[in-house]
Structure formats: structure tokens, C-alpha cells
Design an enzyme around this catalytic site. Structure first.
Site: not given
Length: 534
Positions: A68, A75
Site C-alpha cells: 500500500y 483509499g
């Protein structure tokens, strides 16, 4: 009301540099850089820590597994793997898309606090950004380049995304900034003039620049700094009112206050005792009982006089709690994901603004209550049924003159707004990012309304001091003299506002005393007169 406070006076020219080592900053550090332009320095050990964590991020860049912020979207788009050829674009797109704030421009000191606190987190070495990113932010601060940030855009979860994105955008040479002279310029032109190379972001760096509670925390630090002086000023105003309304100091006795051992209450009562010590006005309504002990003929004063230490003290204790929260947040490395000490890159929820948002809301409640009590004391001065023999509205010729009647209206209007501003922002939440971010803190909104509330408190206290000074002059017209502390403050007020007399325009007089309160002059004058005030 305005949400911009005058900067306190008396700060030394050329404040010392604030060094960013990766350890916690202090509230005073934040104020020095944000409000007074102190230079910043990034310590070598902080740059070394950043380089070490950057190596961890770069080792993941070629990994086939998604990480990530390094090789994924953000998001609700976090499950999309981004190929290496598009990752620089990914970071740039993140900053551009998140720079979505709108509305009135945020104050320069808030923007500088925002810049500094993001830089402080970068310096911890837990974000995985290159040292050059921190060095660029430090150079912008030292050059006085403040990105233009707008009022609306942060929900206080995933940090203050939009405000931080506008700061990052300027570091990339895009958007608008204000230079050291306050002029608006294109960011690229300002960076070029200062000899600063615009950043070109690499993996994870865009995310590291927007994931933080820095805006709400910066405003909390500034408010705490201001309220430390203002709560002392509230005690000064209360003492002035107690004296001028022929109130008793008996309820402030140390042994009585100690029966309820809240530290803020004890501090406030001690201030009131010191400020009223030796007052001939207070002594004028004492008698001697059958045992020869002095006692006041005012058996019980109204709550706005007698309970000042309880209310001001509760506000002091709330301020201490807020300062503890701020200190913890200043010691935090807030980002998502973070690079851990043992080299893991982990997602987390530390960006959620709830701890800071609650503290901001608590302070807004305390500010409203202190201001409300101050306004009640002001009102007592103007009513012949309650002001112990003073003329109606403290007017020179009541009926022809209105005296300070409408000054109290002004205070009442501000207090009414402060009660609205005391409604907590942090109990609200509105889902965002396709329900990925389904609970937010609204901490930025809590901080914005607290700034307005603090400004309102300054003005309400100024009106009480203006009123108490006139009442004290009228009370002492027959030869009485005030206590040393209250007399010194009355004399300070008289340096900017004339004494009792026929009606004159009140607005400039209120503004003049407001500056004395906001600059810390009232608290400093009282402290100098009595030797010590909490």
C-alpha cells in the site's frame, strides 16, 4: 468576530532555530516557527534515519506483491496494483487530486504550523521518504514560503488531507503561495527566487506528505499557547470585578479551596488572592466580629464572582489535559503506512484525528463558559440593582449618556456565538472514499471553530476589563485606592482608554483593550505588580 488573533508581543527578535531531530517538538517550538518565523534545521541523525527507512521502501518497489502506498492505489482504490512505470505519476496524481480545498484562505501561522509538523513527522524516519523531501520543506519554511491553503477540505481522517496536499503541491512547484512579504505568487516562481528545487516525488512520498493530523494539531498548539495567557487574564478580570463590585475575597481562602482539590481551582484562587491582597476597597466593607476577627458584610456574592476559581480552574484543568494530548501527538509519527523500527512497512490507523479533535472540542466548551461568566460580571456593573451604588450603565449623565450599555450587548452577542461554537464537531462523522473511510474525526473543523472561540474570549475579557476599570475609577472617586495588582491593570487600561466621562465612540476603546489582552500585556502587567501569577 474575526478568526485571526493579533500575535502576542514581546517575542525576542531573531528567535533561535528549532532543530528537528526526530524527537518530539514542544508547543513553544510550534509557536516560535509558526508565529514568529524561527528558522528550522533538520539534524543529521534525522536525515540518516530517513535514508534508512527509504532503503526499506525502495527494496519493496520491485516486489511482485502489492504494498500500500508503494505499488497500489489509495483509499478505496488500494487493491489496484500500479506498475513501476506509472508510480511517479501515481504520487503526483495523488497530490493534485487531493489539493481540493476551497473557501477563505487559512491564516499564515496555521499554514506554517502545518508545514512544520509534517516536516517533524518526516524527520522521525518512519515515513520512508527521502531526506531531500524534508530538506525542501525546511527550506520553504526558512524562505517564508507559505502555500495558500483554504478553509474547507479536511474531514480529519487519513489526516488533514486537502490542506496538506496544498502544501505538498507548492513543494512540487504548483499552485499558489504567499512569500515572506505576504504577496501571492505562483509556487514555482517563489521556489526559484529562493533557490529551491521543486520536488519530484517517488514511491510512497506523496502519501507521506498528506497523511497527518498536522493542521488540527498546529491549531491546538497555538490555542493552548494563547489560552495559557488568557486564563490568567480571566483571573485578573474577575479580581477587578470583585473589587469594583464590593465583593468579598473570603471565598477564595486557601483552606476553603483545598477542600475540593482540583489543581486549576487552587491556581485560580491563588491568583485572585494575590490580585486582591491589601485592597482598601475590599477592606472598606469589612467589620469585626465578636471575637475580633475581620469579616465581610457581603455574606455571599453572586456565582459569577464567588465561583470564578471553580469555573476558571476547570478551564485550566481542561487546558492541561489538552496540552497533554498535544504533547503526545507532537511525539508521534503519523503516516500510513509506516516503516517500523525493525523494517516492516505496515498500514495502521494512527492518522485518525479523534484524540486531537476531542481536546479541541473540550477547549471550545471551556472557552465559552469562561467568557459567559465574564459577560455576567460585566452585566452586573451596569444594573443599579446589583452594582452596589454605581450609576446606571456607569454613565456620566444617565439618560443623556448610555455609558457602557452597548458594550455589554457586544459581549453578549459574542458569548452567544461561543455557545454555538461549543457544540462539538467530533461527534459528527460523514463517510467518504466509497465507505473505505467510513468514520472521520472532523478535527480540522473543531480546530477552526476553536480559533474563532479563542478570539471571542479575548474580546469578552477586554470588555470586562474596560468596564471594571471605569467602575474602579468611579468607586475610588472619594479617595479609596485599589489593590496593587488590580490598580496596575487599571492604569494599563488608562494608557489606551480615557477614564469616565460623557459618551464617546466605544469601538476603538474596545479594540485598544482587546490588543492589550491578546498581546499578553494585561497578564504581564498584573504578574509584574504582584510578583507571581499562575
Amino acid at each position: 468576530m474575526t478568526d485571526t488573533l493579533p500575535a502576542p508581543a514581546g517575542h525576542p527578535a531573531g528567535p533561535a532555530a528549532v532543530e528537528l531531530t526526530g524527537d518530539a517538538l514542544t508547543i513553544d517550538d510550534v509557536v516560535a516557527v509558526a508565529r514568529h518565523g524561527a528558522p528550522v534545521r533538520v539534524a543529521d541523525r534525522a536525515l540518516d534515519a530517513m535514508a534508512a527507512s527509504r532503503a526499506v521502501v525502495e527494496s519493496l518497489a520491485d516486489d511482485d506483491r502489492p504494498h500500500y502506498g508503494v505499488s497500489t492505489g489509495f483509499g478505496a482504490l488500494a487493491r489496484r496494483h500500479i506498475p513501476a512505470s506509472q508510480r511517479a505519476r501515481l504520487q503526483l496524481s495523488l497530490i493534485r487530486s487531493h489539493a481540493a480545498a476551497t473557501g477563505p484562505e487559512v491564516e499564515r501561522e496555521v499554514v506554517r504550523a502545518l508545514q512544520l509538523l509534517r516536516l517533524s513527522t518526516l524527520a522521525t524516519g518512519r515515513t520512508g521518504t527521502r531526506p531531500v523531501v524534508a530538506e525542501t520543506y525546511a527550506a520553504m519554511l526558512d524562505a517564508g514560503i507559505a502555500p495558500v491553503v483554504r478553509e474547507f477540505g479536511s474531514l480529519g481522517c487519513s489526516g488533514d488531507l486537502a490542506p496538506l496536499a496544498h502544501v505538498a503541491l507548492a513543494a512540487l512547484g504548483e499552485g499558489d503561495v504567499r512569500d515572506a512579504d505576504g504577496a501571492t505568487r505562483p509556487a514555482l516562481a517563489a521556489l526559484t527566487s529562493a533557490g529551491i528545487e521543486p520536488l519530484v516525488l517517488r514511491e510512497k512520498e506523496g502519501l507521506a506528505l498528506v497523511n497527518g493530523t498536522d493542521g488540527m494539531l498546529g491549531m491546538l498548539c497555538l490555542a493552548i499557547h494563547d489560552l495559557r495567557s488568557l486564563l490568567t487574564t480571566a483571573d485578573v478580570a474577575a479580581a477587578s470585578s470583585v473589587e469594583s463590585l464590593l465583593g468579598s475575597d473570603a471565598a477564595f481562602a486557601e483552606d476553603l479551596v483545598a477542600m475540593r482539590p482540583h489543581p486549576g481551582q487552587a491556581a485560580s484562587a491563588a491568583n485572585l488572592r494575590a490580585l486582591l491582597d491589601g485592597s482598601p476597597v475590599v477592606a472598606s466593607h469589612r467589620t469585626v466580629d465578636a471575637t475580633g476577627r475581620p469579616e465581610c458584610t457581603r455574606v455571599q456574592d453572586a456565582y459569577s464572582l464567588r465561583c470564578a476559581p471553580q469555573v476558571h480552574g476547570a478551564a485550566r484543568d481542561t487546558l492541561d489535559h489538552a496540552a497533554a494530548v498535544a504533547d503526545r501527538e507532537l511525539a508521534s509519527a503519523v503516516d500510513n503506512p509506516v516503516v517500523t523500527v525493525d523494517g516492516r512497512v505496515e498500514s495502521n490507523g494512527n492518522f485518525h484525528g479523534a484524540p486531537v479533535a476531542y481536546a479541541l472540542d473540550f477547549l471550545a466548551i471551556a472557552v465559552a463558559d469562561v467568557a459567559s461568566m465574564s459577560e455576567r460580571r460585566t452585566d452586573r456593573f451596569l444594573d443599579v440593582a446589583r452594582n452596589e451604588g454605581l450609576p446606571p450603565f456607569l454613565a456620566d449623565d444617565p439618560g443623556v449618556d448610555s455609558g457602557l450599555m452597548i458594550a455589554q450587548y457586544t459581549a453578549a452577542g459574542i458569548v452567544s456565538e461561543l455557545k454555538r461554537l461549543a457544540a462539538p464537531a467530533s461527534v459528527d462523522s460523514i463517510p467518504s472514499s466509497a465507505m473505505q473511510e467510513d468514520h472521520v474525526s472532523m478535527g480540522w473543523a473543531a480546530a477552526r471553530k476553536l480559533r474563532r472561540a479563542v478570539d471571542g474570549l479575548v474580546r469578552v475579557l477586554a470588555i470586562e476589563l474596560l468596564t471594571a476599570a471605569r467602575a474602579l475609577d468611579l468607586r475610588c472617586a472619594d479617595g479609596l485606592v485599589p489593590a496593587t495588582g488590580t490598580g496596575a491593570v487599571r492604569d494599563l487600561v488608562r494608557t489606551v482608554v480615557a477614564g469616565p466621562g460623557p459618551d464617546r465612540v466605544l469601538a476603538p476603546e474596545i479594540d485598544a483593550v482587546t490588543r492589550l489582552v491578546a498581546d499578553g500585556d494585561v497578564a504581564a502587567t498584573a504578574r509584574a505588580a504582584v510578583g507571581h501569577l499562575a
